[in-house]
Enzyme design. Sequence first.
Site, short mmCIF file in Angstrom:
data_model
loop_
_atom_site.label_atom_id
_atom_site.label_comp_id
_atom_site.label_asym_id
_atom_site.label_seq_id
_atom_site.Cartn_x
_atom_site.Cartn_y
_atom_site.Cartn_z
N THR A 9 -2.69 -19.47 -17.16
CA THR A 9 -4.15 -19.49 -17.13
C THR A 9 -4.73 -18.27 -16.42
OG1 THR A 9 -4.18 -20.79 -15.08
CG2 THR A 9 -4.25 -22.01 -17.16
N GLY A 10 -3.88 -17.35 -15.99
CA GLY A 10 -4.33 -16.14 -15.34
C GLY A 10 -4.84 -15.12 -16.34
N ARG A 43 -2.64 -25.85 -12.09
CA ARG A 43 -3.73 -26.79 -12.33
C ARG A 43 -3.63 -27.43 -13.72
NH1 ARG A 43 -8.71 -23.21 -9.82
NH2 ARG A 43 -7.45 -21.40 -10.38
N ASP A 89 3.85 -26.84 -9.75
CA ASP A 89 3.66 -26.05 -8.53
C ASP A 89 4.97 -25.32 -8.24
OD1 ASP A 89 3.21 -24.97 -6.06
OD2 ASP A 89 2.82 -26.87 -5.04
N ILE A 90 5.03 -24.06 -8.62
CA ILE A 90 6.30 -23.33 -8.48
C ILE A 90 6.61 -22.94 -7.04
CG2 ILE A 90 6.34 -22.47 -10.86
CD1 ILE A 90 5.32 -19.77 -9.77
N THR A 128 1.86 -14.10 -12.30
CA THR A 128 1.17 -14.90 -11.30
C THR A 128 1.39 -14.31 -9.93
OG1 THR A 128 0.81 -17.17 -10.52
CG2 THR A 128 3.10 -16.47 -10.81
N TRP A 129 0.57 -14.74 -8.97
CA TRP A 129 0.79 -14.42 -7.57
C TRP A 129 -0.03 -15.37 -6.73
CZ3 TRP A 129 -2.45 -11.73 -3.78
CH2 TRP A 129 -3.78 -11.57 -4.19
N LYS A 136 -1.01 -1.53 -6.20
CA LYS A 136 -0.71 -1.64 -4.76
C LYS A 136 0.73 -1.21 -4.46
CE LYS A 136 -2.01 -5.88 -3.68
NZ LYS A 136 -2.56 -6.48 -4.91
N TYR A 186 5.23 -6.95 -3.80
CA TYR A 186 5.72 -6.34 -5.04
C TYR A 186 7.16 -5.88 -4.87
CZ TYR A 186 0.84 -5.93 -6.72
OH TYR A 186 -0.44 -6.18 -7.14
N MET A 238 -8.55 -12.16 -9.20
CA MET A 238 -8.83 -10.72 -9.23
C MET A 238 -9.46 -10.34 -10.56
SD MET A 238 -5.34 -9.47 -7.29
CE MET A 238 -5.90 -7.80 -6.93
#
EC number: 1.3.1.122
Length: 390
Positions: free
Chosen positions: A35-36, A64, A81-82, A105-106, A147, A179, A215
Amino acid sequence: MSWWWAGAIGAARKKFEEDDAPRDCQSVALIIGVTGIVGNSLAEILPISDTPGGPWKVYGVARRPRPAWNADHPVEYIQCDISDASDTHTKLSPLTDVTHIFWVTWANRPTESECCELNGTMLRNVLNALIPKAANLHHICLQTGHKHYIGPFEAFGKIKPHEPPFTEDMPRLNAPNFYYTLEDMLVEASEKKAGLNWSVHRPAVIFGFSPFSMMNIIGTLCVYAAICKHENTPLKFPGTKAAWNCYSVASDADLIAEHQIWAAVDPYAKNEAFNCSNGDLFKWKHLWKVLAEQFGVEYAEFDESEKPTSLVERMKDKGPVWEEIVRENGLHTTKLEGVATWWFADVILGGECLLDSMNKSKEHGYLGFRNTKNSLISVIDKMKAHKIVP
């Protein structure tokens, strides 16, 4: 021309229809973070009939429940929920047919050390659940970003970043960075499992559709423009003169998805890190006019005489205003803090311009690109079509 070139200029895609005849799938994708902002693009693109490496069967994982705006994609949705090892093992270890993992994901935490710990735990849980079970797993795409070259948010102004344009061979900075943690875990996992390859993808600021993304710069600016329109105030730029005037690069979410699929199926791209940006340059002062036009709001030039006011400060009391906008326009019910990330927009619009090089991708055979102005308009159109903004 190749699929990459056709996709890059917006050629019509062959959409997967639910009543199509069943297909024998050559590849099985697991999207972590479906969903990102890029996960949603992967969920749209992978099931298309002529996507390289396909036909693809697609699993999508998110924390979610599945949102309505993601429900049309032909993806087997898994709520998981990883960060929880038990939940991850229960939900993901049965997926023995997975051939490719797309890690998009993050999770954020107050300090970078905590980010390293949590995000490392998340990746470890997924790898521990899948690697012993998925015998045909042979590629993992890891998405990170700029980053890598400038350091985490907490290090801004404290360490010297690399000088743009960024190239993939620049050494790591001497600061904690999740990262780096994830890259090291990926390489270690590939060394332990024969035939498992990887790729790392480093986009710039991402232009894409996902109301859940932490983000999402364009989604946040759409909400800001809608509030300005509602209050009949000019669309003022909340950032710095440097950000207003300098050349910048962006990464279209669909382009990033295509870039990852390319690396996942092309043998010349395996075990490499790649920058991923649109291939053109833009200035925020030019896109600001486009944003104003799309929402029918008065455009305001950057005014050096005015004291800069952050979006966090401007929007701190606008929750009731947003509720009114949602109600009056029949929008999908959202809270302001759920669809707009003001602090992130302030970081992007208040910083120096960060350029990267796409030469390595081109040298390895990837020629995809996007027109950043058109990318902006496309995201705005999608936000409106899904009734997130008016």
